[in-house]
Design an enzyme around this catalytic site. Structure first.
Site, mmCIF file in Angstrom:
data_model
loop_
_atom_site.group_PDB
_atom_site.id
_atom_site.type_symbol
_atom_site.label_atom_id
_atom_site.label_comp_id
_atom_site.label_asym_id
_atom_site.label_seq_id
_atom_site.Cartn_x
_atom_site.Cartn_y
_atom_site.Cartn_z
ATOM 1 N N ILE A 147 0.837 -1.197 0.000
ATOM 2 C CA ILE A 147 0.000 0.000 0.000
ATOM 3 C C ILE A 147 0.872 1.246 0.000
ATOM 4 O O ILE A 147 0.521 2.264 -0.593
ATOM 5 C CB ILE A 147 -0.928 -0.028 1.237
ATOM 6 C CG1 ILE A 147 -1.985 -1.102 1.005
ATOM 7 C CG2 ILE A 147 -1.557 1.312 1.519
ATOM 8 C CD1 ILE A 147 -2.756 -1.455 2.223
ATOM 9 N N ARG A 199 -4.110 -9.417 6.404
ATOM 10 C CA ARG A 199 -3.123 -9.073 7.436
ATOM 11 C C ARG A 199 -2.458 -7.753 7.079
ATOM 12 O O ARG A 199 -1.806 -7.633 6.053
ATOM 13 C CB ARG A 199 -2.056 -10.184 7.556
ATOM 14 C CG ARG A 199 -2.591 -11.482 8.156
ATOM 15 C CD ARG A 199 -2.728 -11.356 9.653
ATOM 16 N NE ARG A 199 -3.315 -12.521 10.296
ATOM 17 C CZ ARG A 199 -4.537 -12.539 10.849
ATOM 18 N NH1 ARG A 199 -5.311 -11.469 10.824
ATOM 19 N NH2 ARG A 199 -4.982 -13.622 11.441
ATOM 20 N N GLU A 243 24.879 4.648 16.803
ATOM 21 C CA GLU A 243 23.811 5.436 17.433
ATOM 22 C C GLU A 243 24.234 5.953 18.804
ATOM 23 O O GLU A 243 23.933 7.094 19.159
ATOM 24 C CB GLU A 243 22.518 4.619 17.533
ATOM 25 C CG GLU A 243 21.901 4.268 16.184
ATOM 26 C CD GLU A 243 21.426 5.484 15.375
ATOM 27 O OE1 GLU A 243 21.142 6.534 15.980
ATOM 28 O OE2 GLU A 243 21.361 5.378 14.133
ATOM 29 N N GLU A 301 21.357 15.187 10.748
ATOM 30 C CA GLU A 301 20.606 16.384 10.378
ATOM 31 C C GLU A 301 19.125 16.143 10.691
ATOM 32 O O GLU A 301 18.590 15.059 10.396
ATOM 33 C CB GLU A 301 20.785 16.667 8.880
ATOM 34 C CG GLU A 301 20.580 18.121 8.531
ATOM 35 C CD GLU A 301 20.568 18.332 7.025
ATOM 36 O OE1 GLU A 301 19.926 19.285 6.584
ATOM 37 O OE2 GLU A 301 21.180 17.512 6.325
ATOM 38 N N GLU A 331 17.859 15.816 13.595
ATOM 39 C CA GLU A 331 17.700 15.072 14.853
ATOM 40 C C GLU A 331 17.909 16.035 16.018
ATOM 41 O O GLU A 331 18.913 16.747 16.076
ATOM 42 C CB GLU A 331 18.716 13.925 14.902
ATOM 43 C CG GLU A 331 18.421 12.880 15.961
ATOM 44 C CD GLU A 331 19.265 11.607 15.773
ATOM 45 O OE1 GLU A 331 18.789 10.536 16.154
ATOM 46 O OE2 GLU A 331 20.392 11.689 15.275
#
Lengths: 177, 177
Positions: free
Chosen positions: B14, B37, B91, B137, B139
């Protein structure tokens, strides 16, 4: 401290479905620059830690998204605006046949805050007695009563991975120590 | 035991987006009846429990889906096919400026198995030293080092609700007792 708030410019619905809606909103970052936010709308869930004689009630269910059967505490989706306590009582009864006199709220989880607004309300069932299981149409699962010590081992070995289930079992383990 | 497996008849996309894709598949229930589903595809995430002198590194971030600033352990999305250990190191460094010599895998969480295939790989950072924060950028976040005892209290009071953060902190609390 850095200013963090983002502003909605326009909500854009991409899909309205049975268990979720998807939006891709136009928004503004804290510095005023434009951004887009992909958001899965979900009405939330209620989940139940149900412990009977040092055993925890777990349902084993095929989860299409993972293509695996996984263990979870009994849980279900809230109807729009539904009281999560009511949903907790209903889901425990439907999935396991166990009836609870009372649901004590333990905590509420945000399962994946990067893209969904789903909240999972987690309860501990109190005053448990046996009733009769009556699954929803199209619902297929097996219920197991698993000794708590075994369930903790299953988390350690990666056999229980569902976030609400891991958090609820860890919570309980902390409480009783 | 009840047969639980569902079969995919057809995958229907979709939406294909930046952080997620949405499918609404035609599938078959274990009894052969058709069902649909709704599945959110996500490449997964890596998250880091980073403890320095009895304090845990938490990032406070505005989460658009909830319209709230919430506390989370440092974490980020995997690039497609990326080794989660690499993502965990990156991270932690980007968001907090802390460098880890080693990441020990604690456990893997399925945040919301009813509709997403996301897996969150949770690590404990070892051999931590100070580096330099360098956010992506767009964040925006604040980093706080919070005493562990205070962090546990924040869970109890519902001030920390993020699933990976709650699970990681509870896990650590169990381990050291």
């Amino acid at each position: 401290m850095m200013e963090l708030k983002e502003k909605t410019v326009r909500k854009n619905y991409i899909y309205r479905g049975k268990i979720l809606n998807l939006r891709c909103d136009d928004a503004l970052l804290p510095d005023g620059n434009p951004c887009q936010r992909e958001i899965v709308e979900h009405s939330g869930g209620a989940a139940v830690l149900c412990i009977v004689e040092e055993k925890v009630a777990l349902v084993k269910q095929y989860r299409y998204a993972y293509g695996e059967e996984i263990y979870e505490i009994p849980a279900g989706k809230l109807e729009k605006g539904e009281d999560p306590v009511k949903a907790a009582i209903r889901e425990l009864s439907e999935e396991t046949g166990l009836l609870a006199e009372k649901m004590n709220h333990l905590f509420t989880l945000y399962p994946s805050p990067g893209y969904t607004d789903e909240k999972i309300y987690i309860y501990k069932a109190e005053g448990i007695r046996q009733g009769k299981e009556h699954l929803d149409e199209g619902e297929f699962l097996n219920v197991e009563l698993i000794p708590l010590s075994q369930a903790y081992g299953m988390i350690d070995r990666g056999e229980i991975r569902d976030a609400k289930t891991v958090a609820a079992l860890f919570y309980f383990r902390n409480r009783i120590q």
